[in-house]
Design a protein around this motif. Structure first.
Motif, PDB file in Angstrom:
ATOM      1  N   UNK A  10       0.640  -1.228  -0.091  1.00 44.59           N
ATOM      2  CA  UNK A  10       0.270   0.047   0.131  1.00 44.59           C
ATOM      3  C   UNK A  10       0.647   1.300   0.038  1.00 44.59           C
ATOM      4  N   UNK A  11       1.955   1.267   0.886  1.00 44.70           N
ATOM      5  CA  UNK A  11       2.807   2.354   0.976  1.00 44.70           C
ATOM      6  C   UNK A  11       3.677   2.675  -0.446  1.00 44.70           C
ATOM      7  N   UNK A  12       3.928   1.328  -0.996  1.00 45.96           N
ATOM      8  CA  UNK A  12       4.751   1.375  -2.007  1.00 45.96           C
ATOM      9  C   UNK A  12       3.726   2.230  -3.371  1.00 45.96           C
ATOM     10  N   UNK A  13       2.709   1.756  -3.480  1.00 46.34           N
ATOM     11  CA  UNK A  13       1.700   2.438  -4.461  1.00 46.34           C
ATOM     12  C   UNK A  13       1.343   3.452  -4.278  1.00 46.34           C
ATOM     13  N   UNK A  14       1.226   3.892  -3.015  1.00 47.82           N
ATOM     14  CA  UNK A  14       1.169   5.484  -2.652  1.00 47.82           C
ATOM     15  C   UNK A  14       2.282   6.338  -2.952  1.00 47.82           C
ATOM     16  N   UNK A  15       3.466   5.802  -2.639  1.00 48.44           N
ATOM     17  CA  UNK A  15       4.682   6.639  -3.160  1.00 48.44           C
ATOM     18  C   UNK A  15       4.819   6.804  -4.707  1.00 48.44           C
ATOM     19  N   UNK A  16       4.475   5.656  -5.568  1.00 50.60           N
ATOM     20  CA  UNK A  16       4.735   5.788  -6.763  1.00 50.60           C
ATOM     21  C   UNK A  16       3.777   6.632  -7.380  1.00 50.60           C
ATOM     22  N   UNK A  17       2.571   6.475  -6.540  1.00 52.30           N
ATOM     23  CA  UNK A  17       1.355   7.365  -7.215  1.00 52.30           C
ATOM     24  C   UNK A  17       1.870   9.039  -6.825  1.00 52.30           C
ATOM     25  N   UNK A  18       2.205   9.307  -5.643  1.00 49.03           N
ATOM     26  CA  UNK A  18       2.563  10.604  -5.298  1.00 49.03           C
ATOM     27  C   UNK A  18       3.673  11.092  -6.118  1.00 49.03           C
ATOM     28  N   UNK A  19       4.722  10.269  -6.471  1.00 49.32           N
ATOM     29  CA  UNK A  19       5.800  10.939  -7.260  1.00 49.32           C
ATOM     30  C   UNK A  19       5.495  11.186  -8.670  1.00 49.32           C
ATOM     31  N   UNK A  20       4.687  10.159  -9.193  1.00 53.08           N
ATOM     32  CA  UNK A  20       4.180  10.233 -10.656  1.00 53.08           C
ATOM     33  C   UNK A  20       3.064  11.150 -10.868  1.00 53.08           C
ATOM     34  N   UNK A  21       2.193  11.475  -9.720  1.00 51.67           N
ATOM     35  CA  UNK A  21       0.646  11.839  -9.910  1.00 51.67           C
ATOM     36  C   UNK A  21       0.013  11.200 -10.841  1.00 51.67           C
ATOM     37  N   UNK A  22      -0.020  10.059 -10.920  1.00 52.45           N
ATOM     38  CA  UNK A  22      -0.788   9.336 -11.765  1.00 52.45           C
ATOM     39  C   UNK A  22      -0.630   7.827 -11.273  1.00 52.45           C
ATOM     40  N   UNK A  23      -2.045   7.183 -11.227  1.00 54.37           N
ATOM     41  CA  UNK A  23      -2.073   5.631 -10.882  1.00 54.37           C
ATOM     42  C   UNK A  23      -1.492   4.959 -12.053  1.00 54.37           C
ATOM     43  N   UNK A  24      -1.805   5.492 -13.119  1.00 54.57           N
ATOM     44  CA  UNK A  24      -1.360   4.773 -14.660  1.00 54.57           C
ATOM     45  C   UNK A  24       0.136   4.607 -14.554  1.00 54.57           C
ATOM     46  N   UNK A  25       0.904   5.824 -14.387  1.00 52.08           N
ATOM     47  CA  UNK A  25       2.225   5.810 -14.458  1.00 52.08           C
ATOM     48  C   UNK A  25       2.734   4.858 -13.351  1.00 52.08           C
ATOM     49  N   UNK A  26       2.304   4.960 -12.078  1.00 56.97           N
ATOM     50  CA  UNK A  26       2.649   4.266 -10.797  1.00 56.97           C
ATOM     51  C   UNK A  26       2.731   2.821 -11.169  1.00 56.97           C
ATOM     52  N   UNK A  27       1.658   2.262 -11.899  1.00 54.94           N
ATOM     53  CA  UNK A  27       1.602   0.795 -12.226  1.00 54.94           C
ATOM     54  C   UNK A  27       2.528   0.464 -12.930  1.00 54.94           C
ATOM     55  N   UNK A  28       2.749   1.320 -14.144  1.00 51.54           N
ATOM     56  CA  UNK A  28       3.764   0.701 -14.877  1.00 51.54           C
ATOM     57  C   UNK A  28       4.965   0.713 -14.121  1.00 51.54           C
ATOM     58  N   UNK A  29       5.330   1.328 -13.440  1.00 55.39           N
ATOM     59  CA  UNK A  29       6.753   1.620 -12.673  1.00 55.39           C
ATOM     60  C   UNK A  29       6.843   0.433 -11.631  1.00 55.39           C
TER      61      UNK A  29
END
Length: 287
Positions: A10-29
């Motif tokens: 959950x924290x990994x998903x939050x950090x990636x989404x916060x850095x990319x400001x995109x759920x799609x980009x976070x998911x790809x990462x």
């Protein structure tokens, strides 16, 4: 009882989404679908009881709660990454593992290795010290240099260097051999008794004992007495003036060094051919 922490993902998903400001980009990462990232962030928001993002038509924006949480999550993930990083070091794509006795690594391979590395600069080599058969059975090496009898080495192994033993001493020791301390490598079937019988000496008794030829040679080089070792180990220290023959007699040994190599890797073939050629040259140089 302390409340259970939310799952790390959950924290990994939050950090990636916060850095990319995109759920799609976070998911790809991080290797998740956009939906999975969104669901995990939502689960974290539910657990914390506060919104972390503002969902907008053109992307995401952090709320005050999200901005407050992000630096702490980022620092925690960095700490975990540092703590576990040493266990998952990147392995070079070309890694050759060589299993050999410490004596061979020290006295034969090490002096010759710079030239091999010059010809193979991109090849990483891992050396694993092993002397006795049970130690070799615990490794999965590309190259094995075993000490033992031809039967122990196996039908596909080839003799490395020679099967002769030579008596060596420091050049500053000028007394007759019979008056010098003798250094014996224990656990080996050949020794001073066999040498003395063939060289015509009587009552030769070693007074220094070590577990292999390598330290025996080191003791002799430091002026502690006369060692009896394989010619293969003798070539480099003799060429450097560290030791010299204490007697002209050489005897055939029951145990020698044998080379085995994997047949399916070019790196193993290259190292095998190189060390075999160099060992032959070393022995020829002693003649």
């Amino acid at each position: 009882m302390a409340k259970a922490l939310p799952p790390l993902n959950w924290f990994r998903a939050f950090e990636a989404a916060a850095r990319n400001l995109s759920f799609t980009a976070a998911g790809e990462e991080i290797g998740m679908t956009q939906s999975a990232v969104s669901q995990q962030v939502k689960a974290l928001e539910t657990r914390l009881g506060v919104p972390l993002f503002e969902r907008k038509a053109r992307g995401l924006a952090l709320t005050d709660h999200g901005r407050r949480l992000l630096p702490q999550v980022d620092a925690a993930l960095d700490t975990l990454s540092s703590a576990t990083g040493s266990f998952f070091e990147d392995k070079p794509s070309r890694l050759l593992t060589v299993s050999a006795s410490y004596s061979v690594i020290q006295w034969v391979i090490a002096p010759l290795l710079p030239a091999f590395k010059t010809d193979h600069p991109d090849l990483a080599i891992r050396f694993m010290g092993a002397t006795w058969p049970d130690e070799f059975s615990q490794t999965a090496a590309d190259i094995e240099i075993r000490f033992g009898s031809p039967k122990q080495a196996g039908p596909k192994a080839r003799l490395l260097g020679s099967n002769r033993l030579i008596a060596l001493k420091n050049p500053d020791l000028n007394a007759p051999l019979k008056n010098l301390p003798l250094i014996e490598a224990v656990g080996i079937s050949d020794g001073w008794k066999s040498w003395a019988q063939q060289a015509g000496f009587k009552d030769l008794q070693p007074t220094l004992f070590v577990d292999s030829y390598g330290p025996a040679l080191q003791l002799a080089a430091n002026g502690n007495g006369v060692c009896l070792v394989h010619e293969l180990l003798a070539a480099h220290p003799m060429s450097q003036g560290l030791v010299e023959p204490a007697h002209g007699r050489k005897i055939a040994a029951n145990e020698s060094y044998f080379l085995s190599a994997r047949e399916d890797t070019p790196e193993a073939a290259a190292f095998s051919d190189w060390i075999s050629m160099k060992s032959t040259e070393l022995i020829a140089g002693l003649a």
